[in-house]
Design an enzyme around this catalytic site. Structure first.
Site, PDB file in Angstrom:
ATOM      1  CG  LEU A 110      -2.132  -0.871   1.258  1.00 40.98           C
ATOM      2  CD1 LEU A 110      -2.735  -0.891   2.650  1.00 40.98           C
ATOM      3  CD2 LEU A 110      -3.160  -0.383   0.254  1.00 40.98           C
ATOM      4  CG  ASP A 111       0.613   4.427  -2.909  1.00 41.59           C
ATOM      5  OD1 ASP A 111       1.508   3.656  -3.292  1.00 41.59           O
ATOM      6  OD2 ASP A 111      -0.155   5.026  -3.692  1.00 41.59           O
TER       7      ASP A 111
END
Length: 296
Positions: free
Chosen positions: A25-26
């Site tokens: 995930l960012d």
């Protein structure tokens, strides 16, 4: 916190020797990060390539170097009071099989090094477009905050592996003529976990300090990550040969990736089934075939 940092904290709680996540995930993102322990790390690659869904908030009028709110603003442009039909018209070309240029600040590697490391050193990074699949990219709501300088679009995305929501939002901003970046991003599901029960790290830490059995009950059996694959059941003889890495001819079933089980329902691993009915082991699970590994 990075996805790897989250993985290591949770792996420590479960005292797992091996662990892996199924797609980073960012840093600013929230939501689902499936984590695999032990033998389940062998199916992480399948989950990495699975379809995913996100809710995101696009901030119009600003372009950043990372295509999200954590980056430096490169330029600002005025934002109009766009009618819904114009926004929908800008969204349509960004659906289906499209060519997409990933963000410069991404975990994609070149020469064995992540692109974000090169970008942070100030190197010029050229990224080729690549084909991705976007099933859904639709407007959910538009905040009328023009007077406050924060025009926001709430968007829903369903996409295939390798798709960057930051790139979709960036390209939507360019199509509207004002630029845009991701202000918020939440991953809702990853196939086959369409309605996942999510646990925060804080919840898991609380369980670890209070009730180890309740902590272990948070784990799903390995079969839960394989429900999207066709199932092949083998006889005792076939299971023994398959577990030794042997190819099996004359196996009926659909060609492609399959999940292989014994007649007693013990999962043996992942395999490829050819059009000619030849079953070739790909990933074998290391446990006895006489019992139920999810209970051992």
């Amino acid at each position: 916190m990075s996805s790897n940092q989250a993985l290591q904290r949770v792996r420590h709680l479960f005292r797992a020797e091996k662990g892996g996540h199924t797609g980073a995930l960012d840093p600013l993102a929230t939501g689902l990060l499936p984590i695999c322990f032990g033998e389940a790390t062998k199916i992480a690659g399948n989950l990495l390539g699975a379809s995913k869904a996100y809710d995101t908030v696009a901030h119009l009028g600003q372009v950043t170097d990372t295509d999200d709110a954590e980056g430096q603003v490169l330029r600002e442009r005025p934002v109009e009071a766009y009618p819904i039909d114009r926004i929908d018209a800008a969204l349509r070309p960004l659906m289906g099989r499209i060519q997409q240029r990933p963000p410069i600040y991404s975990a994609l590697k070149r020469g064995g090094e992540p692109l974000y490391a090169k970008a942070r050193r100030g190197e010029v990074v050229e990224i080729d477009e690549r084909e991705v699949f976007v099933r859904t990219f639709e407007l959910q709501a538009a905040d009328d905050l023009l007077d406050e300088g924060r025009p926001l679009l709430h968007l829903h995305v369903e996409c295939g592996s390798g798709t960057y929501v930051r790139s979709l939002v960036r390209d939507l901003g360019e199509a509207l003529g004002c630029g845009a970046h991701v202000a918020q991003l939440r991953r809702l599901w990853v196939d086959p976990f369409r309605e996942p029960r999510m646990w925060t790290i804080e919840q898991l830490e609380a369980l670890a300090g209070r009730d180890e059995q309740a902590l272990l009950a948070c784990l799903l059996p390995i079969e839960a990550g394989m429900v999207g694959l066709p199932r092949i059941d083998l006889t005792a003889e076939g299971a023994a040969r398959f577990s030794q890495g042997q190819r099996l001819p004359g196996v009926p079933g659909p060609a492609g990736g399959v999940a292989v089980f014994t007649e007693a329902g013990v999962v043996l691993g992942l395999a490829q089934l050819s059009r000619e009915g030849v079953l070739s082991p790909q990933r074998l699970f290391n446990w006895p075939t006489s019992g139920n590994p999810t209970q051992d």
